[in-house]
Structure formats: structure tokens, C-alpha cells
Design a protein around this motif. Sequence first.
Motif, PDB file in Angstrom:
ATOM      1  N   UNK A  68       0.704  -1.049   0.167  1.00 37.03           N
ATOM      2  CA  UNK A  68      -0.297  -0.138  -0.179  1.00 37.03           C
ATOM      3  C   UNK A  68       0.961   1.426   0.121  1.00 37.03           C
ATOM      4  N   UNK A  69       2.021   1.136  -0.460  1.00 38.29           N
ATOM      5  CA  UNK A  69       2.944   2.265  -0.509  1.00 38.29           C
ATOM      6  C   UNK A  69       2.537   3.455  -1.512  1.00 38.29           C
ATOM      7  N   UNK A  70       1.366   3.081  -2.228  1.00 36.05           N
ATOM      8  CA  UNK A  70       0.840   4.186  -3.142  1.00 36.05           C
ATOM      9  C   UNK A  70       0.073   5.217  -2.228  1.00 36.05           C
ATOM     10  N   UNK A  71      -0.118   5.061  -1.028  1.00 40.27           N
ATOM     11  CA  UNK A  71      -0.861   5.713  -0.228  1.00 40.27           C
ATOM     12  C   UNK A  71       0.028   7.212   0.355  1.00 40.27           C
ATOM     13  N   UNK A  72      -0.903   8.460   0.405  1.00 38.78           N
ATOM     14  CA  UNK A  72      -0.011   9.616   0.776  1.00 38.78           C
ATOM     15  C   UNK A  72       0.405   9.460   2.231  1.00 38.78           C
ATOM     16  N   UNK A  73       1.655  10.185   2.635  1.00 42.01           N
ATOM     17  CA  UNK A  73       2.125   9.834   3.769  1.00 42.01           C
ATOM     18  C   UNK A  73       2.701  11.477   4.095  1.00 42.01           C
ATOM     19  N   UNK A  74       2.089  12.285   5.327  1.00 41.78           N
ATOM     20  CA  UNK A  74       2.532  13.338   5.594  1.00 41.78           C
ATOM     21  C   UNK A  74       3.009  13.310   7.075  1.00 41.78           C
ATOM     22  N   UNK A  75       3.915  14.084   7.325  1.00 42.83           N
ATOM     23  CA  UNK A  75       4.333  14.629   8.873  1.00 42.83           C
ATOM     24  C   UNK A  75       4.081  16.279   9.181  1.00 42.83           C
ATOM     25  N   UNK A  76       3.911  16.085  10.506  1.00 39.26           N
ATOM     26  CA  UNK A  76       3.839  17.381  10.883  1.00 39.26           C
ATOM     27  C   UNK A  76       4.281  17.822  12.260  1.00 39.26           C
ATOM     28  N   UNK A  77       4.978  18.827  12.511  1.00 43.90           N
ATOM     29  CA  UNK A  77       5.578  19.176  13.615  1.00 43.90           C
ATOM     30  C   UNK A  77       5.448  20.581  14.033  1.00 43.90           C
ATOM     31  N   UNK A  78       5.258  20.753  15.203  1.00 44.25           N
ATOM     32  CA  UNK A  78       5.183  22.205  15.794  1.00 44.25           C
ATOM     33  C   UNK A  78       4.189  22.473  16.955  1.00 44.25           C
ATOM     34  N   UNK A  79       4.259  23.833  17.239  1.00 46.16           N
ATOM     35  CA  UNK A  79       3.493  24.066  18.383  1.00 46.16           C
ATOM     36  C   UNK A  79       1.849  24.073  18.191  1.00 46.16           C
ATOM     37  N   UNK A  80       1.097  23.703  19.045  1.00 52.75           N
ATOM     38  CA  UNK A  80      -0.355  23.771  18.842  1.00 52.75           C
ATOM     39  C   UNK A  80      -0.768  22.926  17.873  1.00 52.75           C
ATOM     40  N   UNK A  81      -0.065  21.824  17.536  1.00 53.19           N
ATOM     41  CA  UNK A  81      -0.564  21.042  16.332  1.00 53.19           C
ATOM     42  C   UNK A  81      -1.998  20.469  16.563  1.00 53.19           C
ATOM     43  N   UNK A 117       4.374  16.485  17.524  1.00 50.12           N
ATOM     44  CA  UNK A 117       4.615  15.606  16.333  1.00 50.12           C
ATOM     45  C   UNK A 117       3.464  14.867  15.986  1.00 50.12           C
ATOM     46  N   UNK A 118       3.255  14.476  14.575  1.00 46.96           N
ATOM     47  CA  UNK A 118       1.816  13.749  14.187  1.00 46.96           C
ATOM     48  C   UNK A 118       2.217  13.059  12.756  1.00 46.96           C
ATOM     49  N   UNK A 119       1.738  12.171  12.392  1.00 43.41           N
ATOM     50  CA  UNK A 119       1.817  11.572  11.048  1.00 43.41           C
ATOM     51  C   UNK A 119       0.497  11.089  10.455  1.00 43.41           C
ATOM     52  N   UNK A 163       6.168  12.946   2.636  1.00 44.62           N
ATOM     53  CA  UNK A 163       7.008  11.823   2.607  1.00 44.62           C
ATOM     54  C   UNK A 163       6.475  10.571   1.728  1.00 44.62           C
ATOM     55  N   UNK A 164       5.654  10.899   0.735  1.00 40.43           N
ATOM     56  CA  UNK A 164       4.678   9.832   0.106  1.00 40.43           C
ATOM     57  C   UNK A 164       5.608   8.885  -0.499  1.00 40.43           C
ATOM     58  N   UNK A 165       6.620   9.499  -1.325  1.00 45.80           N
ATOM     59  CA  UNK A 165       7.569   8.640  -2.228  1.00 45.80           C
ATOM     60  C   UNK A 165       8.626   8.285  -1.773  1.00 45.80           C
ATOM     61  N   UNK A 166       8.942   8.795  -0.270  1.00 41.50           N
ATOM     62  CA  UNK A 166      10.221   8.547   0.274  1.00 41.50           C
ATOM     63  C   UNK A 166       9.980   7.144   1.206  1.00 41.50           C
ATOM     64  N   UNK A 167       8.749   6.853   1.482  1.00 40.31           N
ATOM     65  CA  UNK A 167       8.554   5.666   2.581  1.00 40.31           C
ATOM     66  C   UNK A 167       7.634   4.726   1.929  1.00 40.31           C
TER      67      UNK A 167
END
Length: 372
Positions: A56-69, A118-120, A149-153
Motif C-alpha cells: 500500500x506504498x501508493x498511499x499519501x504520507x504526511x508528517x507534521x511538527x510544531x506548536x499547537x499542532x 508531532x503527528x503523522x 514523504x509519500x514517495x520516500x517511504x
Amino acid sequence: MANSQSSDLLRTPLFDLAQEQQARFTAFSGWEMPVQYSGLKLEHQAVRSGVGMFDISHMGKFTFVGEDLIDTWQALVPSDLSRLEPGQAQYTVLLNPQGGIIDDIIFYYQGEQATTQQAFVIVNAGTTDKDKDWIISHLQNNSITMADISRQQALIALQGPKSTEVLQALIKEDLTTMAAFTHKSVNINGQSAFIARTGYTGEDGFEIMSEPDAARQLWQNFLEVGVTPCGLGARDTLRLEAAMSLYGQEIDETTTPLEAGLGWLVHLNTKGDFIGRSVLEQQKTEGIKRRLVGLEMSGRYIARHGYRVMFEGQPVGEVTSGTLAPTVGKAIALAYVPKHLSKLGQSLEIEIRDKTYPATVVKKPFYRSPHK
């Protein structure tokens, strides 16, 4: 379906491994994906009674980092994310101002260090770019950093009652302590990997994200111990038996979560404002006009996507998904019908090639795993 598709289609890092297994391929959301390996019924049954794996590598994958996430994300979804502890996840939906579903996603909360959270997030392959633009447009003017990071993972789904046993042999961490919709970082074959106890089959299982080379090694590890490779065909029949929605069929931007039977994602009483809230509040007060129901055909005629649902000779709705369910042994379907025709036991008809065939509204899901 031919083994060769247009060169315009994207391929996952595991594509050549699927070729080695003589998979049949199809175009799906811009990707060339395996639809079948040993056969749909064999793959389906492997997941129900043993263990199967999906690329299922085709699925989109995003990471988020920051205050008040978490506070920022609270405005984007109807679910109360403030309840999440580090290592927990929430299945939820992105909504437009009309309460329509932009996409269904899983939000993985990874915790806080100092003041940084942090969240994914995993999103559907066909909506990755749309989701990315939507999220970015609502993260403006704050301190949150988003990375695609969709294409990196790579991403492998290991599903079935024997999935814990198979994965446990490769890692030190005790998987029996992991509840559904929890996640952690582990070491597999000397490489870091992210594992979550989530899936799209109605069975227990894991989704494993790692660097492409590590995923290729993991796929080979699974093959060596007899895990059955599975394609999109079995993925669809498995999720339909479990009455799980597919974006673009059961849910889309014209469908609200209340209509789609996803009211359990809407936490109006425990959180503040979010996009689409006023529409959902109105639907809660006035009631919905249509509802997604489960249908069982009387015979083995299959109600397919787009077929009309009839009542007393008049069209009243449309089938969103349908199949001859391998485990259930019956022709089943999901469809939108008017609320007054959505009660269990309601008799309806499905129009198939200008003829109508009887169907009955039944309880969802069609199948509930005895192993979970």
C-alpha cells in the motif's frame, strides 16, 4: 488486465517484487498496482483465516511538527483529537464547508517534546495532492511544518489472525500489548520502522512504514514464512464485507459523515468549531435525508457500483459498491437510499441490465471477525 500498463503510471518500490510473483496489474489512482496474485478468493481467504500482505506504498504520507499542532488540526476534522495520547491514532475525515468529505484519513499522534508536537497522517493515494493543498491552506500563519514523504517511504499491510505471530518473529517489542489504533517505532532487520495496529480488511493486523530497501527486505521475509501476497481485488472484497467505506464510492465531497454512517467520528459535544460543523449540527437537529445501508441480494446477481436502487418501480438510490462476498457467501452491496427506506428488513430492488432483482436492507458490517 495486462501485466503492462501506461508508462505514465507511478510504481511503488515493491513493484518488481510483485512482477516476480507474477501478479496481474491494473491502473489505480495514477499507480500501476497488483490487483491479483494467486487468485482473489485464495488471497481473501488467506487474510480471513491466516495472514496476507498488501503493498500500500501508493498511499499519501504526511508528517507534521510544531506548536499547537493538535489545536490547529482540531479545526480541520470533526473528531476530538485532544483525547489522543502519544502512540494513539484516530480514523477521521477532512471536511469542506458543506460538511462533505474531502478524504478519510488516519491521524497518528506521536507526542510532544518540549513545546513541539508531532503527528503523522495517512491519506488516500488518489487524493494526496488535493489533501496536501487543503491542509497547507489551513496551516498558514502558524508554526507547523508539514512534509510530504509519500514517495520516500514504503508501506506494507500485514493482515489476518496470524499477523501478530509473523511480525513478532522479526521484532523485540511485545506486540500483544499493542491495542487497535496504536502505533510505535521499532527496529526490523536493523532498520527503523513505524508500525500501527490498523488495517482495511476487518481483521487484526499491522501497517508497517519504512525506507524502500527495508520494505523490500521485509516483503521477502514475509514471503519466506508463507505470507500470501494480496492485490487490490482481495483488498476490496475484504473491506466491503467489513462495510468499510472507499473514497470516491461510499464517501466523497457531496457526502457527510452522518449520511455515510460515520457519525461516531463526529464529536460535537466535546470540541469547538471545525470546518463543516454548522452543516452537521443542522443534520443532527433535522435528521438526514439519505443513509448508507447494507444490502443483501436474494440470489447471486451482483449489484455493482452505479446500479440503481428501485422501490415500487421508481429509482430511489444508487449502489456504491457490490460483490459476491467470499466469506459471507452471498451477493452484498452498499447503497444510499432515502432514510425512510433504510430500516433493517426493508425490501428494495436493484436494476441490473434493465431488469430488477430483489434486495433486503441488512445490518452492517456483513462480516465481523471472530479473531479480533
